[in-house]
Design a protein around this motif. Sequence first.
Motif, short mmCIF file in Angstrom:
data_model
loop_
_atom_site.label_atom_id
_atom_site.label_comp_id
_atom_site.label_asym_id
_atom_site.label_seq_id
_atom_site.Cartn_x
_atom_site.Cartn_y
_atom_site.Cartn_z
N MET A 101 0.83 -1.20 0.00
CA MET A 101 0.00 0.00 0.00
C MET A 101 0.87 1.25 0.00
O MET A 101 0.60 2.22 -0.71
N ARG A 148 -7.79 6.81 -6.42
CA ARG A 148 -8.38 5.57 -5.88
C ARG A 148 -8.28 4.44 -6.88
O ARG A 148 -7.96 3.31 -6.52
N GLU A 149 -8.55 4.72 -8.15
CA GLU A 149 -8.49 3.67 -9.18
C GLU A 149 -7.05 3.19 -9.37
O GLU A 149 -6.81 1.99 -9.51
N ARG A 152 -6.20 1.02 -6.38
CA ARG A 152 -6.89 -0.26 -6.50
C ARG A 152 -6.17 -1.16 -7.51
O ARG A 152 -5.92 -2.33 -7.23
N MET A 155 -2.83 -2.37 -6.04
CA MET A 155 -3.01 -3.34 -4.97
C MET A 155 -3.48 -4.69 -5.52
O MET A 155 -3.20 -5.73 -4.94
N GLU A 156 -4.19 -4.66 -6.65
CA GLU A 156 -4.65 -5.91 -7.28
C GLU A 156 -3.62 -6.47 -8.24
O GLU A 156 -3.85 -7.52 -8.83
N TYR A 160 -2.76 0.05 -14.51
CA TYR A 160 -3.81 1.06 -14.58
C TYR A 160 -3.86 1.59 -16.01
O TYR A 160 -2.85 2.01 -16.56
#
Length: 168
Positions: A101, A148-149, A152, A155-156, A160
């Motif tokens: 994170m 945020r995207e 996300r 983290m996944e 992006y």
Amino acid sequence: MPNSRDQLLACIPRLRRYARALVGDRAGADDLVQDTVERGWGRLASWEGGSDMRAWLFSIMHNLRIDQARRPSVPTEALNEETSMALAPGSPSSGLELRDMETALRALPEEQREILLLVALEEMSYDDVARTLKIPIGTVMSRLSRAREKMRANMEGRAYIAPLKVVK
């Protein structure tokens, strides 16, 4: 009602928390907080009593951070016993998740990271963030959405992909 000196001192823990998340290293964050408090203290007479001192101090910190970014510097890291990151309590993988994170947060552009931190960490409203950073509220919302995207996706473990539209 607390006086302005007491209100300024009461804001220091939140300033430190935000600065550490924004800057990433303890020494740099402490320097930024010290500069913010020093500037705020020197300009305490210009603060409008009754307004949100926390937002006023975050504005000062934001401007100082911009000034720091403009100045060239050589990145350094002090090595000592405190350098290693303490593991978060819980499962053995929680320390890895925390590190991931932090890495994802560092990968964000600064203008997105600071908005994400003000909203998520400092629990400021979009309107307060817009006033603090002196930007339109729509800019706050779009930067927050992109941040945020990106977080996300990071983290996944996926790339992006910016949803850009081609206009002819």
